[in-house]
Design a protein around this motif. Structure first.
Motif, PDB file in Angstrom:
ATOM      1  N   TRP A  47    -117.437 109.109  49.394  1.00  0.00           N
ATOM      2  CA  TRP A  47    -118.252 108.179  50.182  1.00  0.00           C
ATOM      3  C   TRP A  47    -117.410 107.225  51.021  1.00  0.00           C
ATOM      4  CZ3 TRP A  47    -123.191 107.965  51.546  1.00  0.00           C
ATOM      5  CH2 TRP A  47    -124.120 108.645  50.798  1.00  0.00           C
ATOM      6  N   CYS A  48    -116.123 107.146  50.760  1.00  0.00           N
ATOM      7  CA  CYS A  48    -115.281 106.152  51.435  1.00  0.00           C
ATOM      8  C   CYS A  48    -115.364 106.338  52.961  1.00  0.00           C
ATOM      9  CB  CYS A  48    -113.834 106.292  50.957  1.00  0.00           C
ATOM     10  SG  CYS A  48    -112.770 104.945  51.501  1.00  0.00           S
ATOM     11  N   GLY A  49    -115.832 105.316  53.646  1.00  0.00           N
ATOM     12  CA  GLY A  49    -115.986 105.386  55.097  1.00  0.00           C
ATOM     13  C   GLY A  49    -117.315 105.962  55.540  1.00  0.00           C
ATOM     14  N   HIS A  50    -118.175 106.340  54.593  1.00  0.00           N
ATOM     15  CA  HIS A  50    -119.451 106.989  54.957  1.00  0.00           C
ATOM     16  C   HIS A  50    -120.668 106.306  54.353  1.00  0.00           C
ATOM     17  CE1 HIS A  50    -117.240 110.427  56.601  1.00  0.00           C
ATOM     18  NE2 HIS A  50    -116.484 110.383  55.515  1.00  0.00           N
ATOM     19  N   ALA A  51    -120.470 105.256  53.562  1.00  0.00           N
ATOM     20  CA  ALA A  51    -121.599 104.622  52.878  1.00  0.00           C
ATOM     21  C   ALA A  51    -122.510 103.914  53.890  1.00  0.00           C
ATOM     22  CB  ALA A  51    -121.086 103.632  51.836  1.00  0.00           C
TER      23      ALA A  51
ATOM     24  N   LEU B  28    -120.989  98.368  54.726  1.00  0.00           N
ATOM     25  CA  LEU B  28    -119.617  98.080  54.308  1.00  0.00           C
ATOM     26  C   LEU B  28    -119.567  97.634  52.852  1.00  0.00           C
ATOM     27  CD1 LEU B  28    -116.640  97.758  54.990  1.00  0.00           C
ATOM     28  CD2 LEU B  28    -117.157  95.458  55.870  1.00  0.00           C
TER      29      LEU B  28
ATOM     30  N   ASP C 224    -119.942 100.588  50.692  1.00  0.00           N
ATOM     31  CA  ASP C 224    -118.728 101.398  50.795  1.00  0.00           C
ATOM     32  C   ASP C 224    -117.660 100.866  49.840  1.00  0.00           C
ATOM     33  OD1 ASP C 224    -116.268 102.637  51.947  1.00  0.00           O
ATOM     34  OD2 ASP C 224    -117.679 103.321  53.468  1.00  0.00           O
TER      35      ASP C 224
END
Length: 249
Positions: free
Chosen positions: A25-29, A32, A35
């Motif tokens: 999920w890092c960068g896609h949540a 912020l 994330d």
């Protein structure tokens, strides 16, 4: 590998695989803050995995450390439960998986913190504080989504419905669990079920959600029988060590 080493391996594999899934999920949540929250939970899980896999290597006494056990085993050698390897899906499906798994880990580590073996007890005591936060955060999101809009409620129902079939495996006992329990290290996982039901049901009630209908249990992860999803996850996670064995930085 003896049974106590296998027990540590299972604990490490559970944390490693769910940590890797959350890291996707890092960068896609959706936001912020979310994330960062998911990334922090992933880091906690990877930390727990490092401790348990290093301990498994120590108990095995064959020269393998946590890195070797994480990056140089084939898919059928992994012993994680099937729940943690399930795909992220949408945000609600990920939250559903974390909600069900974190409440299980919280109960497990609460008891393991008093294990006779100081190594297991120390890892569990530290992890217990972390997973208590994970369970609270996941419950909060289940409540927000379940008691939110029609769309968020529908997605939360679908996410929990997909993950529910894998929950029975969390509480199954076999000869490895029995040996660890007899050694004063393991936890009677079957005995955790009623407390887990109570915690999950309380959050579902606040979320205005009903428990998914009973399903035939899907099991096999502890014996190395995994879904197709784990192989894809490992192909990403193990790529560097497979392509460049022994690489460090």
């Amino acid at each position: 590998m003896d049974k106590l080493a296998t027990y540590a391996l299972r604990l490490g594999d559970d944390s490693l695989i769910v940590g890797q899934r959350l890291g996707e999920w890092c960068g896609h949540a959706p936001a912020l803050e979310v994330d960062l929250s998911l990334a922090n939970i992933a880091l906690d899980q990877i930390g727990q995995a490092t401790h348990f896999l290093n301990l498994a290597g120590e108990l095995e006494a064959k020269g393998r450390d946590g890195d070797a056990l994480a990056f140089r085993r084939d898919v059928m050698d992994f012993t994680n439960c099937l729940l943690v390897e399930q795909p992220n899906g949408d945000f609600a499906q990920t939250i559903g998986r974390q909600f069900l798994f974190s409440h299980y880990q919280a109960l497990l580590f609460e008891q393991m913190a008093s294990a006779k073996d100081a190594r297991f007890a120390a890892i569990a005591a530290k992890a217990s504080k972390e997973v208590a936060y994970h369970a609270t955060l996941a419950s909060d999101w289940v409540i927000r989504l379940g008691d939110g809009t029609d769309e968020s409620k529908a997605r939360m129902i679908a996410g929990l419905d997909w993950m529910w079939r894998f929950t029975d495996e969390l509480f199954l006992m076999d000869e490895v669990d029995a040996a660890a329990l007899a050694a004063g290290v393991g936890v009677d996982k079957a005995s955790l079920r009623s407390a887990w039901d109570a915690r999950v049901d309380a959050a579902l009630a606040e979320a205005t959600l009903t428990r998914p209908p009973p399903r035939r249990a899907t099991t096999g992860g502890r014996a190395g029988r995994h879904s197709e999803h784990l192989g894809h996850l490992l192909s990403d996670m193990q790529f560097l060590q497979r392509a460049y064995p022994g690489a460090t930085w």
